[in-house]
Scaffold this motif. Structure first.
Motif, mmCIF file in Angstrom:
data_model
loop_
_atom_site.group_PDB
_atom_site.id
_atom_site.type_symbol
_atom_site.label_atom_id
_atom_site.label_comp_id
_atom_site.label_asym_id
_atom_site.label_seq_id
_atom_site.Cartn_x
_atom_site.Cartn_y
_atom_site.Cartn_z
ATOM 1 N N ARG A 87 0.814 -1.229 0.000
ATOM 2 C CA ARG A 87 0.000 0.000 0.000
ATOM 3 C C ARG A 87 0.846 1.276 0.000
ATOM 4 O O ARG A 87 0.358 2.346 -0.348
ATOM 5 C CB ARG A 87 -0.968 -0.003 1.179
ATOM 6 N N ASP A 88 2.138 1.168 0.376
ATOM 7 C CA ASP A 88 2.994 2.352 0.343
ATOM 8 C C ASP A 88 3.049 2.970 -1.048
ATOM 9 O O ASP A 88 3.200 4.187 -1.200
ATOM 10 C CB ASP A 88 4.416 2.003 0.793
ATOM 11 N N LYS A 99 2.369 7.434 -6.403
ATOM 12 C CA LYS A 99 3.562 6.632 -6.654
ATOM 13 C C LYS A 99 3.267 5.499 -7.628
ATOM 14 O O LYS A 99 4.156 5.089 -8.387
ATOM 15 C CB LYS A 99 4.098 6.073 -5.330
ATOM 16 N N ARG A 100 2.058 5.002 -7.597
ATOM 17 C CA ARG A 100 1.694 3.940 -8.538
ATOM 18 C C ARG A 100 1.856 4.420 -9.971
ATOM 19 O O ARG A 100 2.399 3.690 -10.819
ATOM 20 C CB ARG A 100 0.252 3.493 -8.299
ATOM 21 N N GLU A 101 1.407 5.646 -10.278
ATOM 22 C CA GLU A 101 1.546 6.173 -11.643
ATOM 23 C C GLU A 101 3.010 6.329 -12.028
ATOM 24 O O GLU A 101 3.408 6.058 -13.168
ATOM 25 C CB GLU A 101 0.826 7.524 -11.746
ATOM 26 N N VAL A 102 3.826 6.774 -11.070
ATOM 27 C CA VAL A 102 5.255 6.933 -11.342
ATOM 28 C C VAL A 102 5.883 5.564 -11.615
ATOM 29 O O VAL A 102 6.662 5.397 -12.555
ATOM 30 C CB VAL A 102 5.964 7.625 -10.167
ATOM 31 N N PRO A 159 -2.055 -5.146 1.030
ATOM 32 C CA PRO A 159 -1.292 -5.442 2.246
ATOM 33 C C PRO A 159 -0.133 -4.470 2.422
ATOM 34 O O PRO A 159 0.222 -3.730 1.497
ATOM 35 C CB PRO A 159 -0.773 -6.872 1.993
ATOM 36 N N GLN A 160 0.458 -4.476 3.597
ATOM 37 C CA GLN A 160 1.605 -3.611 3.854
ATOM 38 C C GLN A 160 2.782 -4.008 2.973
ATOM 39 O O GLN A 160 2.893 -5.143 2.535
ATOM 40 C CB GLN A 160 2.017 -3.707 5.324
ATOM 41 N N SER A 161 3.644 -3.035 2.732
ATOM 42 C CA SER A 161 4.849 -3.310 1.963
ATOM 43 C C SER A 161 5.815 -4.168 2.786
ATOM 44 O O SER A 161 5.868 -4.070 4.009
ATOM 45 C CB SER A 161 5.536 -2.004 1.571
ATOM 46 N N VAL A 229 -0.630 6.305 4.655
ATOM 47 C CA VAL A 229 -1.371 5.153 4.127
ATOM 48 C C VAL A 229 -1.086 3.890 4.929
ATOM 49 O O VAL A 229 -1.876 2.940 4.906
ATOM 50 C CB VAL A 229 -1.021 4.900 2.646
ATOM 51 N N ASP A 230 0.024 3.865 5.666
ATOM 52 C CA ASP A 230 0.374 2.660 6.398
ATOM 53 C C ASP A 230 -0.336 2.552 7.741
ATOM 54 O O ASP A 230 -0.515 1.462 8.262
ATOM 55 C CB ASP A 230 1.892 2.613 6.617
#
Length: 296
Positions: A87-88, A99-102, A159-161, A229-230
């Motif tokens: 999720r980070d 960050k997902r787009e990056v 889930p968490q990273s 987000v965490d």
């Protein structure tokens, strides 16, 4: 129907990188492999015109005359992306986009370059749940599926990273030597993590891409509700509006970035911190350029 992710990657690559930069980026990708396979084959006698850097000095000392390393004449290389899909990666990047787009743009651009050169692209995606391996393939449709896989896995509900679990899985499971591109959140390098990276560097050629955390003290965020987000911890607005704290934050990010890049360099790994989608193409160019110079 939504626009295919690879089409969006190509569009942004065209918009944000003029012809000269695209050509340079393409050339830097090609130079990473220096026109040969990564897989060692055997030794032969030195002949005039051979590269000095290909001499196997230990074997030469035993044999009594110069011996050259030869490589398997296979032009297809494997590029494996190890992406932290916890999720980070759903948080804001420093540039204001997610960050997902990056991550999607960075993986898409490098993956597209690889396929253009006839190479194979694969993926290991992971978080605290079991990491998943997407087998390498060499088509645009395979790259599209890879990008869709990342897009589906990254969300605020993910889930968490767990970067150490992801890297450990790669070290245990990926035996064939490849160009390993690690895509991660801003992360600290613990002794355990450095040990895993040292092992991966022996097994593969490694590039590191970190996606910078958002600066929550930027003026445009002052009136917005912001949370981690965490753990959904929030930063009070009066703290975000403090100019002195913001200066300290900016300085600490610069120090941490320099320290992380120095740690990677000490391991022989080239790294780049990317702050947003506008930074992807120039950031990847500098990453590939640094890697090429480090190899010489």
């Amino acid at each position: 129907m939504s626009t295919p992710l690879l089409h969006r990657v190509k569009s942004k690559l065209f918009i944000h990188a003029h012809r000269r930069v695209r050509g340079m980026l393409d050339g830097e990708y090609r130079s990473v492999f220096q026109g040969r396979s990564l897989d060692f084959d055997d030794l032969r006698e030195y002949a005039p015109g051979d590269e000095i850097k290909d001499i196997d000095w230990k074997a030469t000392a035993r044999h009594g005359s110069p011996l050259i390393k030869r490589y398997i004449a296979n032009r297809k290389h494997q590029v494996l992306f190890a992406v932290d899909t916890g999720r980070d990666l759903a948080a804001l990047a420093a540039g204001g986009t997610s960050k997902r787009e990056v991550a999607l743009l960075a993986v898409g651009v490098l993956g597209y370059l690889a396929i253009r050169h006839g190479d194979l692209v694969g993926l290991v995606a992971g978080d605290t749940a079991s990491p998943e391996l997407v087998r390498p393939a060499g088509t645009e449709s395979a790259l599209e599926r890879l990008l869709q896989h990342i897009d589906r896995r990254v969300s605020l509900e993910a889930p968490q990273s767990d970067l150490d679990e992801l890297l450990g899985f790669v070290a245990r499971s990926v035996k064939q030597r490849c160009l390993l591109v690690i895509v991660s959140d801003d992360e600290e390098f613990t002794p355990q993590r450095l040990a895993i990276l040292r092992r991966l560097h022996v097994q593969h050629e490694v590039l590191w891409i970190s996606i910078g955390d958002a600066d929550l003290m930027r003026a445009e965020y002052t009136d917005r509700s912001m949370f981690d987000v965490d753990g959904e911890r929030s930063l009070p607005s009066f703290v975000r509006a403090d100019d002195a704290l913001r200066r300290e934050f900016v300085a600490s990010v610069a120090d941490a970035t320099a320290r992380h890049l120095d740690q990677l360099e000490a391991l022989g790994i080239s790294g780049q911190r990317i702050t947003g989608t506008e930074d992807v193409v120039p950031g990847l160019f500098h990453l590939l350029e640094a890697h090429q110079h480090a190899r010489r």
